[in-house]
Design an enzyme around this catalytic site. Structure first.
Site, PDB file in Angstrom:
ATOM      1  N   HIS A 159       0.824  -1.227   0.000  1.00  0.00           N
ATOM      2  CA  HIS A 159       0.000   0.000   0.000  1.00  0.00           C
ATOM      3  C   HIS A 159       0.854   1.271   0.000  1.00  0.00           C
ATOM      4  O   HIS A 159       0.318   2.372  -0.164  1.00  0.00           O
ATOM      5  CB  HIS A 159      -0.943   0.027   1.204  1.00  0.00           C
ATOM      6  CG  HIS A 159      -1.990  -1.038   1.179  1.00  0.00           C
ATOM      7  ND1 HIS A 159      -2.868  -1.193   0.127  1.00  0.00           N
ATOM      8  CD2 HIS A 159      -2.294  -2.034   2.065  1.00  0.00           C
ATOM      9  CE1 HIS A 159      -3.670  -2.221   0.369  1.00  0.00           C
ATOM     10  NE2 HIS A 159      -3.340  -2.755   1.537  1.00  0.00           N
ATOM     11  N   ASP A 195      -2.415 -10.449  -2.586  1.00  0.00           N
ATOM     12  CA  ASP A 195      -3.030  -9.989  -1.337  1.00  0.00           C
ATOM     13  C   ASP A 195      -4.495  -9.645  -1.599  1.00  0.00           C
ATOM     14  O   ASP A 195      -4.858  -9.226  -2.697  1.00  0.00           O
ATOM     15  CB  ASP A 195      -2.267  -8.747  -0.841  1.00  0.00           C
ATOM     16  CG  ASP A 195      -2.715  -8.265   0.529  1.00  0.00           C
ATOM     17  OD1 ASP A 195      -2.011  -8.560   1.515  1.00  0.00           O
ATOM     18  OD2 ASP A 195      -3.765  -7.581   0.624  1.00  0.00           O
ATOM     19  N   HIS A 197      -6.156  -7.157  -0.676  1.00  0.00           N
ATOM     20  CA  HIS A 197      -6.353  -5.733  -0.953  1.00  0.00           C
ATOM     21  C   HIS A 197      -5.554  -5.323  -2.187  1.00  0.00           C
ATOM     22  O   HIS A 197      -4.449  -5.830  -2.417  1.00  0.00           O
ATOM     23  CB  HIS A 197      -5.901  -4.894   0.248  1.00  0.00           C
ATOM     24  CG  HIS A 197      -6.569  -5.265   1.538  1.00  0.00           C
ATOM     25  ND1 HIS A 197      -5.994  -6.148   2.432  1.00  0.00           N
ATOM     26  CD2 HIS A 197      -7.767  -4.903   2.050  1.00  0.00           C
ATOM     27  CE1 HIS A 197      -6.813  -6.295   3.466  1.00  0.00           C
ATOM     28  NE2 HIS A 197      -7.890  -5.556   3.269  1.00  0.00           N
ATOM     29  N   ASP A 284      -4.528 -12.876   3.119  1.00  0.00           N
ATOM     30  CA  ASP A 284      -5.781 -12.381   3.706  1.00  0.00           C
ATOM     31  C   ASP A 284      -6.982 -12.697   2.819  1.00  0.00           C
ATOM     32  O   ASP A 284      -8.102 -12.258   3.104  1.00  0.00           O
ATOM     33  CB  ASP A 284      -5.712 -10.875   4.043  1.00  0.00           C
ATOM     34  CG  ASP A 284      -4.918 -10.047   3.059  1.00  0.00           C
ATOM     35  OD1 ASP A 284      -4.556 -10.567   1.987  1.00  0.00           O
ATOM     36  OD2 ASP A 284      -4.661  -8.859   3.363  1.00  0.00           O
TER      37      ASP A 284
END
Ligand code: SP5
Ligand code: ZN
Length: 341
Positions: A159, A195, A197, A284
């Site tokens: 991120h 991931d 996200h 995740d």
């Protein structure tokens, strides 16, 4: 497969993040990496090595120097104000606000972040620097000829963009490793971000470039964090056009859906013909993850690794997210065992 790991990640342990309107103990915590390391050792994945020190130079190839020096000095500045508890940002330069760097620590922290998921503590600088060294040591092992290497990074990185942190991420470990590959002579690097996200930071860093292909499979930003990037129509810009591929998926997606996106991403990667593949390895996507909404099960991670392995590329796995701590070791190491099989 060799694992690169440093205990320094323990130095970063934030107290709280905002979840559903409440200050909640941080999901991104030291036990995550401890569980992954324990599993790598238990299954004899292939040895564990400490990182080498690479200094600031490879970080500055990706990150803005003002950002890097802010992060380096932040805790001392905070302490100088008589504060000894975690730093958190709370004001961001939104639309029509001035994009100028304020003098005070709270203003600077807002300028260099995009959310409040990035506590800075006394040990954060050491931990995030070591996390980069873990990624770069893995990259160096790959350059020496390894087929696959696992950089057990913590904190995660995807991120974080060139000049902002967010989403538990400070330095973009995968992007720094990718740039190191290019600086050592690779012509093309592909990144596969699995991931849950969207890897907004990695996408942003390479968005206008053709020497790094970015592919990401993630929760659709219409409903999922980071909300403001990760749509399928983001294809890259300028010479980078055609070198960015997003696969946003609906909440509840399981392996039957997820694996189709993986197959599509792998076709793009194969067509690109990279010298090296870097996998941003978040787990995740697991059905029991406390902050996510995909439905992958533990055996699916073996299939994921097998599929990635079939690309036949030298591959660096860089640890990203995954918050179901009990199963994080099994799931992450399953990917690597699938790759090795
Ligand atoms: C590296 C990484 O995986 N970072 C993720 C950062 C996510 N931060 C926002 C989390 C929002 C959680 N909302 C779900 C609440 C469940 N009740
Ligand atoms: Zn994630």
């Amino acid at each position: 497969m060799l694992t690169i790991y440093s205990d320094d990640h323990h130095l970063h342990h934030g107290k709280f993040e905002l979840i559903d309107g409440q200050l909640t103990p941080c999901f991104e915590k030291p036990s995550r990496a401890d569980m992954v390391l324990a599993r790598a050792q238990k299954v004899n994945l292939g040895g564990v090595a400490a990182p080498r020190e690479f200094g600031l130079e490879p970080i500055l190839r990706v990150h803005d120097s003002g950002f890097v020096h802010f992060l380096k000095g932040a805790w001392a500045e905070w302490q100088a104000m008589g504060r000894d508890y975690d730093m958190l940002p709370f004001t961001w330069p939104n639309r029509r606000l001035r994009q100028t760097i304020p003098d005070c620590i709270d203003g600077k922290f807002g300028y260099y972040s995009f959310d409040a998921g990035v506590p800075i503590t006394a040990g954060t600088w050491q931990a995030v620097s070591s996390s980069v060294n873990v990624a770069l040591t893995g990259q160096a092992e790959l350059a020496k000829g390894a087929r696959g290497v696992f950089s057990l990074c913590r904190p995660p990185g995807h991120h974080a963009a060139a000049d902002y942190m967010g989403g538990y991420c400070y330095f973009n470990n995968a992007a720094i490793a990718a740039q190191a590959c290019l600086d050592q002579g690779a012509a093309r690097v592909a990144i596969l971000d699995v991931d849950y996200h969207h890897g907004n930071g990695t996408q942003d860093i390479f968005y206008d470039r053709a020497d790094v292909l970015f592919t990401s499979i993630h929760g659709d930003p219409r409903f999922e964090y980071p909300f403001f990037l990760g749509y399928a129509d983001e294809k890259g810009v300028g010479v980078g056009e055609g070198f960015n591929f997003n696969y946003p998926l609906a909440a509840g997606s399981d392996w039957s859906v997820w694996s189709l996106a993986l197959a599509a991403a792998c076709r793009q990667i194969a067509a690109y013909g990279p010298d090296v593949l870097i996998v941003s390895l978040g787990v995740d996507t697991f059905k029991e993850d406390p902050i996510s909404q995909f439905k992958l099960d533990s055996p699916d991670y073996l299939r994921m690794g097998e599929t990635i392995g079939k690309l036949g590329l030298q591959t660096l796995f860089v640890m990203e997210g995954g918050y179901a701590v009990e199963e994080i070791g099994i799931n992450a190491i399953n990917v690597l065992q699938g790759f090795d099989s």
